[in-house]
Design an enzyme around this catalytic site. Structure first.
Site, short mmCIF file in Angstrom:
data_model
loop_
_atom_site.label_atom_id
_atom_site.label_comp_id
_atom_site.label_asym_id
_atom_site.label_seq_id
_atom_site.Cartn_x
_atom_site.Cartn_y
_atom_site.Cartn_z
N LYS A 53 -41.11 -24.81 3.11
CA LYS A 53 -40.82 -24.39 1.73
C LYS A 53 -40.17 -23.01 1.71
CE LYS A 53 -44.49 -27.33 -0.02
NZ LYS A 53 -45.87 -27.51 -0.47
N GLN A 97 -50.90 -24.03 -2.06
CA GLN A 97 -50.86 -25.16 -1.13
C GLN A 97 -52.23 -25.85 -1.07
OE1 GLN A 97 -48.08 -26.23 0.33
NE2 GLN A 97 -49.06 -27.86 1.49
N ASP A 120 -45.10 -27.11 -8.99
CA ASP A 120 -45.61 -28.33 -8.34
C ASP A 120 -45.78 -29.46 -9.37
OD1 ASP A 120 -46.08 -28.59 -5.60
OD2 ASP A 120 -47.89 -27.36 -5.66
N1 GUN Z 1 -50.14 -30.34 0.07
C1 GUN Z 1 -49.42 -31.38 0.50
N2 GUN Z 1 -48.35 -31.56 -0.29
C2 GUN Z 1 -48.40 -30.60 -1.23
C3 GUN Z 1 -47.56 -30.26 -2.33
O1 GUN Z 1 -46.54 -30.89 -2.61
N3 GUN Z 1 -47.94 -29.18 -3.06
C4 GUN Z 1 -49.06 -28.47 -2.78
N4 GUN Z 1 -49.36 -27.45 -3.57
N5 GUN Z 1 -49.86 -28.77 -1.77
C5 GUN Z 1 -49.51 -29.83 -1.01
#
Ligand code: GUN
Length: 283
Positions: A53, A97, A120
């Protein structure tokens, strides 16, 4: 019939180029789109995801800051850090996350994020906005799937879409997006009785269970569009989806591969949402 591939890598590349272009335009107005990523603990998969990311953001000109905290962090500390990020006008998107350490209430933490920064799309306000057709943020994975359908010029009106998987971050929002495009939608889960009878009627199947071979060739209507959200390992340890790709590609009209399908699109849509948050804040 051998299905045509929907190439997630190629489509994500064009989306990233568009994000970079719009980011430049925003920078010219003195606004640097910025994403705050919060990682608590040392889950190995999460470390890889957040690294992607951060890299994706910097490659498209967005600013991403990664804040790392030990697994021992108290929930109250995290909530107060989120409050500070909410109040910081230079931060446009906030991503916590998941998974969080077990002593934290993930829902409470996600609900603490300002909906205007919920890139998200996991906040209940985002889910509600999607449900009633108001502006909000759409979760990145189903949003990426919708973009894949758009990329092949697929008109969902009057079509039957079957979504296998009913998670709050993929299955349910996917169903809402398909409904908003005037598809008829059936949401199933892996234990749905006679799943095959339903998928055989489907013009579009989205498989999002997290289990190999949830969808096999005998379950697919010839010419259907198959989107594979799964991310699993096969017996040889190779990445594979929920769909029996080799079998289903002989029946379907379109299919997304794993890897190189929905995964890169999910990453691209986070950039889109972050940019969108910055554009909205800039007015
Ligand atoms: N953990 C696995 N995929 C994601 C995601 O797309 N966003 C977040 N915040 N945590 C994750």
């Amino acid at each position: 019939m051998t299905a045509q591939l929907i190439d997630g890598n190629a489509l994500a590349k064009t989306i990233r180029a568009d994000v970079a272009h719009r980011t430049d335009a925003l920078k010219a107005r003195g606004v640097l789109p910025s994403l705050a990523i919060v990682l608590v603990g040392d889950d190995p998969a999460s470390q890889v995801y957040v690294k992607h990311k951060v890299n994706d953001s910097s490659e498209t000109g967005l600013k991403a800051t990664l804040e790392r905290y030990p697994a021992s962090m108290q929930e109250a500390q995290l909530l107060s850090r989120i409050a500070a990020l909410n109040a910081d006008p230079s931060v446009h998107g906030i991503l916590v996350q998941l998974p969080l350490p077990r002593h934290m209430d993930a829902s409470k933490v996600i609900e603490a994020i300002a909906p205007a920064k919920d890139v998200d799309g996991f906040h209940v306000a985002s889910a509600g906005a999607l449900m009633v057709g108001r502006p909000g943020f759409w979760p990145c994975t189903p949003y990426g799937c919708l973009k894949m359908l758009d990329s092949i010029g697929y008109d969902l009106r009057g079509k039957h879409a079957v979504v296998i998987g009913r998670s709050n971050i993929v299955g349910k929002p996917m169903a809402m997006m398909l409904l908003a495009r005037n598809a008829t939608v059936t949401i199933c889960h892996s234990a749905t009785a006679d799943l095959k009878a339903l998928t055989l009627q489907a013009d579009v199947v989205v498989a999002a269970v997290g289990k190999r071979n949830v969808l096999t060739a005998d379950m697919v209507k010839p010419g259907a569009v198959v989107l594979d959200v799964g991310m699993n390992r096969n017996d040889e340890g190779k990445l594979c989806g929920d769909v029996d790709f080799e079998g289903v590609r002989e029946v379907a009209g379109w299919i997304t591969p794993v890897p190189g399908g929905v995964g890169p699109m999910t990453r691209a849509m986070l950039l889109v949402n972050t940019l969108e948050a910055a554009e909205r804040a800039a007015g």
